[in-house]
Design a protein around this motif. Structure first.
Motif: not given
Ligand code: ADP
Length: 398
Positions: A216, A218, A259, A265, A351
């Protein structure tokens, strides 16, 4: 070892520098005790190297670089909807280079094809022409038959293809000059690698059929260990081999990017605390950052659905998280309908894994246990492959 792409002109040299910097960063006291090394790389990132001089003849062609000029030729030899029939596949990169340079003898007969991780591993062991069946999938290797198909072997560039082993298979011990420069043991063995996303899956340490990892970030990607191989180009679903099982994957455009368009965040954390995950949200959304969905529905024109928006932000977030969970469930159901093993347990990376309320919502919607994966770094998965290779190092050439 997960290496980020650097400056456009010097990718290969920046990867090399990063590799040796990482070796340099290992405390000298630990180095003699390293028994094996493996490296993951970005799938379909391709280099063409002269196997007499080690010189880079072409590339790196990056994973997302597209070679539509090669597509008609590739489509004319490969079965319909094969993984190689995408302009960014390794085979399209090879064919495009062959048609412009290779066929004219521009590289002599010594040219060999390497994936990013093959090349980095080669810097350590010095043998040409070895890859793994995860990286080789996008050049056309058939992991089920454990061979290149005859439609590929009959091509004039076939001699450039690497021999293929299982990920984590010992190749050779580290070259003498690298050993002495970094104080590594002369017994330290270099093992075949895998792709970044498979290494990230392996990091979760779950290889039983029915176990899955939902990432989960982007976007939302799901990967499921299955007894049966499942491929369906309509939904971008394909299978990688994982020893005697298959790793089936699909990726939706929904996920954290939506989100992030709506909440910070910090807001996500605060609003999530106000959600009761035991209660189903009646709101039915299809959260997308922009038009278009790939999996579990293939519709390039699908519009995001994020209305009606209730007054309460917590209720709104609840509806969105619940809707993403429904898409996740639909994804696992689709894999099941296509013939994959039913999901029994889901580990979570990215995330979204931090959000316990969301995990509880997903557990209710999916109807199986959902947990945060303890390890999610691709580098950890590559280290597990190295461990596997260390156990099988009998008879490794030195
Ligand atoms: P990527 O590497 O694909 O960019 P990450 O694994 O770093 O993504 O996760 C980032 C994503 O997690 C963001 O899009 C953000 O909206 C989501 N995120 C961050 N904190 C939370 C949270 N508490 N609940 C749900 N989603 C979250």
């Amino acid at each position: 070892m997960h290496l980020q792409v650097g400056d456009a002109a010097g990718w290969a040299s920046s990867w090399r520098a990063a590799l040796f910097q990482l070796l340099d960063d290992i405390p000298p006291a630990h180095r003699p005790f390293i028994s094996s090394i493996s490296i993951d790389g970005t799938s379909a990132t391709t280099l063409i190297v002269d196997s007499e001089t080690g010189e880079l003849l072409a590339g790196p062609f990056l994973y997302n670089e597209s070679f539509p000029d090669a597509l008609p030729a590739v489509e004319s030899i490969a079965p319909a909807n094969h993984t190689v029939c995408s302009a960014s596949s390794t085979l399209c990169k090879l064919v495009s280079w062959w048609n412009t340079t290779g066929a004219a003898g521009g590289a002599g007969s010594a040219a060999v094809l390497m994936h990013q991780s093959d090349w980095l591993l080669w810097l350590l062991h010095g043998r040409y022409g070895v890859s793994d069946y995860n990286n080789a999938l996008k050049v056309g290797y058939d992991p089920e038959a454990d061979a290149y198909p005859s439609w590929l072997m009959s091509q004039p560039y076939a001699p450039m293809l690497p021999s293929v082993r299982a990920p984590g298979a010992p190749i050779a011990v580290v070259k003498d000059d690298v050993c002495s420069q970094y104080g590594l043991s002369k017994e330290c063995v270099v093992c075949t690698g895998t792709t970044d996303s498979i290494a990230a899956f392996l990091a979760a340490g779950t290889t039983e059929p029915g176990r899955a990892v939902t990432s989960l970030g982007s976007t939302m990607a799901i990967k499921l260990v299955s007894e049966a191989r499942v491929d369906d180009a309509r939904f971008g679903v394909y299978s990688h081999r994982l020893d005697d099982t298959w790793l089936v994957g699909g990726a939706s455009n929904t996920g954290g990017a939506v989100l992030r368009q709506l909440f910070t965040d910090g807001e996500l954390v605060a609003l999530s605390r106000r959600i009761d995950p035991a209660v189903a949200s009646p709101l039915e959304y299809y959260p997308l950052p922009r038009k278009g969905e790939r999996f579990p529905v293939s519709d390039p024109d699908m519009a995001p659905r994020l209305q009606p928006r209730p007054e309460s932000d917590a209720e709104y977030l609840h509806g969105i998280l619940e809707s993403i969970a429904r898409i996740e469930a639909k994804g696992y159901n689709l894999l099941r309908e296509l013939g994959a093993t039913a999901v029994e347990e889901v580990f979570t990376a990215g995330g979204g894994a931090q959000n316990d309320r969301w995990t509880a919502i997903r557990e209710r919607v999916l109807g199986v246990p959902v947990r945060k994966a303890e390890q999610t770094e691709a580098a950890y998965g590559a280290a597990l492959l190295a461990l596997k290779g260390a156990d099988r190092r009998v008879g490794v050439p030195s």
